[in-house]
Design a protein around this motif. Structure first.
Motif, PDB file in Angstrom:
ATOM      1  N   THR A 354     -27.768  47.076 -32.830  1.00 39.78           N
ATOM      2  CA  THR A 354     -29.201  46.898 -32.600  1.00 39.78           C
ATOM      3  C   THR A 354     -29.960  48.194 -32.867  1.00 39.78           C
ATOM      4  N   ILE A 376     -37.922  42.357 -30.957  1.00 45.97           N
ATOM      5  CA  ILE A 376     -37.493  42.530 -29.564  1.00 45.97           C
ATOM      6  C   ILE A 376     -36.951  41.205 -29.024  1.00 45.97           C
ATOM      7  N   ARG A 377     -37.719  40.135 -29.272  1.00 47.11           N
ATOM      8  CA  ARG A 377     -37.299  38.825 -28.786  1.00 47.11           C
ATOM      9  C   ARG A 377     -35.933  38.458 -29.382  1.00 47.11           C
ATOM     10  N   GLU A 379     -33.529  40.389 -30.629  1.00 48.24           N
ATOM     11  CA  GLU A 379     -32.393  41.206 -30.195  1.00 48.24           C
ATOM     12  C   GLU A 379     -31.959  40.859 -28.773  1.00 48.24           C
ATOM     13  N   MET A 380     -32.924  40.468 -27.914  1.00 49.38           N
ATOM     14  CA  MET A 380     -32.569  40.036 -26.561  1.00 49.38           C
ATOM     15  C   MET A 380     -31.692  38.781 -26.632  1.00 49.38           C
ATOM     16  N   THR A 424     -30.843  45.517 -25.248  1.00 55.73           N
ATOM     17  CA  THR A 424     -32.108  46.052 -24.731  1.00 55.73           C
ATOM     18  C   THR A 424     -32.212  47.551 -24.992  1.00 55.73           C
ATOM     19  N   LEU A 428     -35.003  49.493 -27.175  1.00 53.35           N
ATOM     20  CA  LEU A 428     -36.020  50.245 -26.428  1.00 53.35           C
ATOM     21  C   LEU A 428     -35.874  51.760 -26.590  1.00 53.35           C
TER      22      LEU A 428
END
Lengths: 471, 471
Positions: A354, A376-377, A379-380, A424, A428
């Motif tokens: 990621t 982001i969505r 990878e979650m 995450t 991030l």
């Protein structure tokens, strides 16, 4: 140039001492050996003869192939025949080593004939004192234009630009311009477009050469010029300039100073070098290798890698302190020590996946608005899906291995937790570093593995302790 | 093109709904919102008005910013005004998605006006059946030239080339050529050099446009042409072609078929894309991410990453089996479980450093003859030097932490062992993969960490067992 340079790629050729490259496009070791013999025997004419047909870039490769003393001997033997632009094609450490060994007067003679961008590339690594001594030995015009380039910050467009370009007024006709080009002796070595400027050198438009050649002599320049201009400010970072070349498929672009005055041009071949360097830098930073060249000495290499390993040692000790919290748990059930690296290792890998995607997307300026939210969505969800898949797999493997379904459940739960955390953290951490104006390639890997190691060991040992009532 | 495209980089600008990019060169979210509103309201004229000034590459960015349905609606609303070359600027998954949604007849109309290289880039992702249907709707000349390009293997120079070029006989004068260019309507959109060919289209030389413009009308072409030719074979890999562009600072190069006949040209802007893609691929492969785009769906992403994680799971279980051999040792001395990840982690990092340097050097074709020997020697010494440095550090830390100098000595010995092994594995594994004709970027990371993990745990636990007599 002779046939030695005829690098028709993929063409079969016999192994011949006189061919610089073999059929696979590798440098011919026999050729290098012959050159070595010529250098050792001080056979100046033979050295000049075999070097003469080489392209500048190949001369650079020859320098990189030789040992320190041989390099210097080669440059000395070639004397006036050594093309200093070859120094722009070698590793920085080799360039600096040669520049330190050569007298400044000789360097001044060598850079005097170069395009300004090549001269700057050679001079910028030198100390201020040497720079000034060399500059003062140059003709006034060259001195001033090199000085101006060197005054721009490192890695800026102004440093990379070439100060030779062709600028004409808008009211000329195509015919006038062609006559000018035919008559003028002092043109740049190579150029791809003509700049149309006003009296204050503000750029009004550009004309690509193919458009000049298609137009009748009577046509006014202003009627065929491009007015949708892409211009680069001299203080701009070279990486930004390279992105503009990539985005708009540019070949050459004008560089302007604060007041919008045309001061130089950037060409795509220099930008290709920038793009390659930047990608190379990203790859190396992700692996904890700094600004390192293949020709660096052992000492320099150790010096550049130790800091990264020190950081890793600190995080490894930190992780070990976390494990230490579960001393008692492990003592009761030694299988935990055997299994615990699995959860941490899987988290480290998933996190690296990621993180790499995110770091590259940031570097390529691909994350804006909707695309960032979507990433982001995604990878979650990916983290969770992989978590479930590998929880089931490792749960079953562990159950079968130890015949203990509780242990299987514990490792499965820890795996889901760590893979979600990995996804995450992987997204991030680089985003946060980028927002803090730090290069996400530098520190992301350390932070992400620290997180996945800590969470991996903590989740596995903690859940185990709770499950088996070992606290 | 209007002022929307005046991307004078770094210039301050107010946030204005009509500006496509803001001062930081980011896409203006207000602009996108306005476009969305126009699309939803089926306001075809407004959509056309705001899209018209955009550069092709920016049109690609717009497509990437929209959601699936909006993309399709935008292409439909623009109709004839949609420039299909924008499809070469978007992620593969978006291109395929749009091509599947659009009728073949419409695609045929759209690609008919493109340069052959752009048309090929769009068609090559389609199934054979769709390809043939679209090709059969094109004029004969275009159909045959696209067909020939598509017949070359994927990622070859022949696939990437543009089949439009200017070829003239050597006996023409500069004047004749200029007259020809002025009269001929059917010229390539952009060109940087002229090819001089014989009757069989064998290339005799090339003339850069700036040299044409400097020469008098009466000058014979053959007297000003470059005869030291770099030509690329159509079947050659695009990466090899890109290396030639990088090495020789080329802008445009002729592509020849088996019989040496000029069939097309490659230009630097396409090669910049290749260079970027290849670097991107290397970075991602090193992190266990395959051929993945930012726009890939969640399912596709999971599918592409699971295989790498499965391999990692297998190696992690293998490592855990090695630890399992020392069950008894750990049971006697639980501190070993707490300390053991440190040695493995340091080895993994040091191995990754050496491996990355080696993988890049292989990719950049920097390892030949003497340079390879020098690198191997250097990395061995670096591994040993780092081993000593970190053995001393971790030895002291451990001694202080547990007040047990024996434990300090054990971890120090294990650290030296693992860092020397890491350096050796980091260089030998990619070199071996390369010799076996495998891409060293793909599998090196897995092999190197497996080695450093196994050796790290085995050396530490084994030396500890011997030292403390725990077997």
């Amino acid at each position: 140039m002779s046939s030695d340079f005829e690098t028709e790629l993929g063409k079969e050729a016999e192994m011949d001492v006189s061919a610089f490259r073999d059929a696979d496009d590798r440098i011919n070791p026999l050729w290098i050996e012959r050159l070595r013999a010529f250098i050792e025997g001080h056979r100046a004419e033979d050295v000049a003869m075999v070097m003469e047909p080489l392209h500048t870039s190949d001369v650079g490769d020859v320098l990189e192939h030789l040992e320190h003393d041989e390099r210097l001997a080669l440059v000395r033997i070639l004397g006036d025949k050594f093309d200093y632009s070859a120094l722009t094609e070698v590793d920085e450490s080799i360039r600096i080593e040669l520049m330190e060994a050569l007298p400044n007067a000789e360097i001044a003679r060598g850079v005097a004939n170069l395009d300004s961008d090549d001269a700057v590339a050679i001079l910028e690594d030198l100390g201020k004192e040497d720079q000034n001594e060399i500059l003062s030995a140059l003709p006034t015009f060259e001195r001033l234009s090199l000085k101006r380039s060197l005054d721009f910050p490192e890695k800026s467009a102004g440093r990379r630009m070439q100060t030779e370009f062709i600028a004409i007024p808008p009211f000329w006709t195509v015919g006038q311009m062609i006559d000018y080009l035919r008559a003028e002796r002092d043109l740049p070595d190579e150029f791809f477009q003509i700049y149309v400027v006003d009296a204050g050198y503000k750029v009004l438009g550009t004309v690509p050469l193919d458009r000049v050649l298609r137009s009748q002599r009577a046509v006014k320049i202003e009627s065929i010029m491009n007015t949708s201009l892409v211009l680069i400010e001299a203080s701009e970072d070279q990486e930004e300039a390279a992105r503009a070349f990539e985005r708009y498929d540019l070949i050459e672009v004008g560089v302007v100073d604060d007041s919008g005055r045309l001061v130089g041009v950037l060409t795509i071949d220099d930008m290709v070098d920038v793009i390659t360097e930047e990608a190379d830098e990203d790859i190396k930073l992700l692996a904890g290798v700094g600004d390192e060249d293949l020709s660096d000495t052992t000492i320099d290499t150790v010096r550049s890698r130790v800091p990264w390993l020190v950081i890793n040692l600190i995080t490894a000790v930190l992780v070990s302190l976390v494990i230490g919290l579960f001393n008692g748990t492990i003592e009761h059930m030694v299988e935990l020590a055997v299994l615990m690296p699995i959860v941490a290792s899987m988290g480290g890998n998933a996190g690296a996946q990621t993180m790499t995607v995110t770091v590259r997307a940031i570097a390529m300026r691909e994350l804006e608005g909707g695309r960032l939210r979507r990433l982001i969505r995604r990878e979650m969800v990916v983290g969770f899906a992989n978590g479930v898949i590998f929880a089931i797999l490792i749960g079953i493997i562990t159950w079968l291995r130890y015949g203990n379904e509780g242990l299987g459940a514990v490792i499965a739960l820890a795996m889901i937790t760590n893979l979600v955390v990995a996804g995450t953290a992987g997204i991030l951490i680089p985003l946060t570093l980028n927002r803090l104006k730090a290069d996400p390639a530098i520190a992301s890997a350390v932070f992400v593995t620290t997180v996945t190691d800590v969470v991996g060991f903590f989740a596995f040992l903690g859940i185990a302790g709770l499950w088996f009532g070992l606290f």
